[in-house]
Design an enzyme around this catalytic site. Structure first.
Site, PDB file in Angstrom:
ATOM      1  N   ASP A 170      -7.669  82.812 -29.340  1.00 41.39           N
ATOM      2  CA  ASP A 170      -9.107  83.051 -29.255  1.00 41.39           C
ATOM      3  C   ASP A 170      -9.616  83.964 -30.362  1.00 41.39           C
ATOM      4  O   ASP A 170     -10.815  84.234 -30.433  1.00 41.39           O
ATOM      5  CB  ASP A 170      -9.503  83.564 -27.874  1.00 41.39           C
ATOM      6  CG  ASP A 170      -8.744  84.805 -27.481  1.00 41.39           C
ATOM      7  OD1 ASP A 170      -8.054  85.372 -28.337  1.00 41.39           O
ATOM      8  OD2 ASP A 170      -8.849  85.210 -26.313  1.00 41.39           O
ATOM      9  N   SER A 171      -8.735  84.406 -31.269  1.00 44.06           N
ATOM     10  CA  SER A 171      -9.238  85.121 -32.456  1.00 44.06           C
ATOM     11  C   SER A 171     -10.123  84.184 -33.274  1.00 44.06           C
ATOM     12  O   SER A 171     -10.869  84.618 -34.136  1.00 44.06           O
ATOM     13  CB  SER A 171      -8.081  85.660 -33.300  1.00 44.06           C
ATOM     14  OG  SER A 171      -7.186  84.626 -33.633  1.00 44.06           O
ATOM     15  N   ASP A 210      -9.163  84.699 -11.909  1.00 51.07           N
ATOM     16  CA  ASP A 210      -8.496  84.407 -10.643  1.00 51.07           C
ATOM     17  C   ASP A 210      -7.568  83.213 -10.807  1.00 51.07           C
ATOM     18  O   ASP A 210      -7.775  82.354 -11.654  1.00 51.07           O
ATOM     19  CB  ASP A 210      -9.503  84.168  -9.521  1.00 51.07           C
ATOM     20  CG  ASP A 210     -10.345  82.942  -9.745  1.00 51.07           C
ATOM     21  OD1 ASP A 210     -10.747  82.350  -8.761  1.00 51.07           O
ATOM     22  OD2 ASP A 210     -10.572  82.594 -10.912  1.00 51.07           O
ATOM     23  N   LYS A 253      -1.555  81.241 -23.339  1.00 46.35           N
ATOM     24  CA  LYS A 253      -1.380  82.688 -23.539  1.00 46.35           C
ATOM     25  C   LYS A 253      -2.446  83.410 -22.728  1.00 46.35           C
ATOM     26  O   LYS A 253      -3.599  83.013 -22.718  1.00 46.35           O
ATOM     27  CB  LYS A 253      -1.510  83.038 -25.025  1.00 46.35           C
ATOM     28  CG  LYS A 253      -1.321  84.525 -25.318  1.00 46.35           C
ATOM     29  CD  LYS A 253      -1.177  84.790 -26.794  1.00 46.35           C
ATOM     30  CE  LYS A 253      -2.474  84.710 -27.560  1.00 46.35           C
ATOM     31  NZ  LYS A 253      -3.470  85.735 -27.171  1.00 46.35           N
ATOM     32  N   GLU A 292      -3.871  87.381 -21.670  1.00 39.05           N
ATOM     33  CA  GLU A 292      -3.816  88.816 -21.964  1.00 39.05           C
ATOM     34  C   GLU A 292      -3.644  89.627 -20.683  1.00 39.05           C
ATOM     35  O   GLU A 292      -4.223  89.292 -19.659  1.00 39.05           O
ATOM     36  CB  GLU A 292      -5.104  89.265 -22.672  1.00 39.05           C
ATOM     37  CG  GLU A 292      -5.238  88.699 -24.068  1.00 39.05           C
ATOM     38  CD  GLU A 292      -6.467  89.235 -24.799  1.00 39.05           C
ATOM     39  OE1 GLU A 292      -7.169  90.109 -24.252  1.00 39.05           O
ATOM     40  OE2 GLU A 292      -6.709  88.763 -25.922  1.00 39.05           O
ATOM     41  N   GLU A 329       0.818  93.378 -29.415  1.00 43.30           N
ATOM     42  CA  GLU A 329      -0.118  93.604 -30.522  1.00 43.30           C
ATOM     43  C   GLU A 329      -0.407  95.080 -30.720  1.00 43.30           C
ATOM     44  O   GLU A 329      -0.699  95.809 -29.765  1.00 43.30           O
ATOM     45  CB  GLU A 329      -1.429  92.832 -30.246  1.00 43.30           C
ATOM     46  CG  GLU A 329      -2.456  92.991 -31.357  1.00 43.30           C
ATOM     47  CD  GLU A 329      -3.564  91.949 -31.326  1.00 43.30           C
ATOM     48  OE1 GLU A 329      -3.534  91.028 -30.473  1.00 43.30           O
ATOM     49  OE2 GLU A 329      -4.472  92.045 -32.179  1.00 43.30           O
TER      50      GLU A 329
HETATM   51  O1  KIV Z   1      -5.277  84.787 -29.497  1.00 37.14           O
HETATM   52  C1  KIV Z   1      -5.086  85.092 -30.690  1.00 37.14           C
HETATM   53  O2  KIV Z   1      -5.654  84.503 -31.615  1.00 37.14           O
HETATM   54  C2  KIV Z   1      -4.155  86.166 -30.954  1.00 37.14           C
HETATM   55  C3  KIV Z   1      -3.902  86.538 -32.360  1.00 37.14           C
HETATM   56  C4  KIV Z   1      -4.493  87.879 -32.646  1.00 37.14           C
HETATM   57  C5  KIV Z   1      -2.462  86.474 -32.674  1.00 37.14           C
HETATM   58  O3  KIV Z   1      -3.622  86.715 -30.044  1.00 37.14           O
END
Ligand code: KIV
Length: 260
Positions: A45-46, A73, A94, A96, A163
């Site tokens: 998501d960057s 959720d 991915k 966070e 990170e």
């Molecule tokens: O989601 C993303 O783009 C990232 C990058 C900062 C590696 O986590």
């Protein structure tokens, strides 16, 4: 090129070898990465800031990019993750967060979705910080990060992105895990490394983070090439006959008959 999976990440971790990851959001960047033998691509998501010009990563949603997995959720996360895997062809998602998202990770893993965690600086929950800040500099924060990493591992995460964390801490966390870590601004002690491709290649006007260790300045090359092209358009030197479609003799004769 054969498609790598999270199992290959685990194998690298077990073998003490390293793998490389870059962000890729479109066909050209994916082709660069594939041709360069990069092991994994992250549709991260960057892209919100780096490709779409938004202020923050939270400006990207499922409807825009079908990649955003930070649902709060478990049912929503499961639904989003399933769309990413089933509809968009992702190999893993991915997410966070650490201890707080471990139940969501566990639910996803139970439903068959490979999950990669993300701890340390987590852009989606750092909106109140004016710029990316290193995490885990103090002993208590370092211990909390290890706890996050272990919670993710126990929840069944396949790997963890770390990170902006002191390199010694990232190495210590990596050595205590059985799953691979993927560092960004976290030193060489991680199993793999990930970078945002435009930062690596120098595609943006804004300064790249120091940890990216920029390896090229393609922005200047692109601007110089486009400037040259623009001047050839202005001067009438582009296109030449070589870029055109030649009419045959019949058409040329017919053109003369066209009404004025
Ligand atoms: O989601 C993303 O783009 C990232 C990058 C900062 C590696 O986590």
């Amino acid at each position: 090129m054969a498609r790598h999976t999270v199992a290959d990440m685990r194998a690298a971790h077990a073998a003490g070898s390293h793998f490389a990851v870059v962000t890729a959001w479109d066909r050209p960047t994916a082709e660069f990465a594939e041709a360069a033998g990069i092991h994994f691509m992250l549709v991260g998501d960057s892209l919100a800031q780096v490709a779409l010009g938004h202020e923050s990563t939270v400006r990207v949603g499922m409807s825009e990019m079908l990649h955003h997995t930070a649902a709060v959720d478990a049912p929503t996360a499961a639904e989003n993750a399933a769309r990413l895997i089933r509809d968009a062809g992702a190999g893993a998602v991915k997410l966070e967060g650490g201890v707080a998202v471990a139940p969501v990770v566990a639910a996803l893993v139970r439903s068959g979705v490979p999950v990669i965690g993300h701890i340390g600086f987590t852009p989606q929950s750092s909106l109140n910080e004016s710029k990316p800040r290193a995490k885990g500099r103090l002993p208590e924060a370092a211990a909390a990060l290890l706890e996050d990493a272990i919670a993710l591992q126990e929840a069944g995460a396949s790997a963890i992105v770390i990170e902006l964390v002191p390199q010694e801490l990232a190495a210590a966390i990596t050595s205590r895990l059985t799953i691979p870590t993927i560092g960004i601004g976290a030193g060489a002690g991680c199993t793999g490394q990930v970078q945002v491709l435009p930062d690596l290649l120098g595609l943006l006007g804004a300064a790249a983070p120091r940890h990216a260790g920029r390896i090229a300045n393609l922005r200047d090359e692109a601007i110089a090439a486009l400037t040259t092209w623009r001047t050839t358009v202005e001067s009438g030197d582009f296109p030449t006959a070589a870029q055109g479609i030649a009419a045959d003799a019949t058409l040329i004769a017919a053109l003369d008959e066209l009404p004025r």
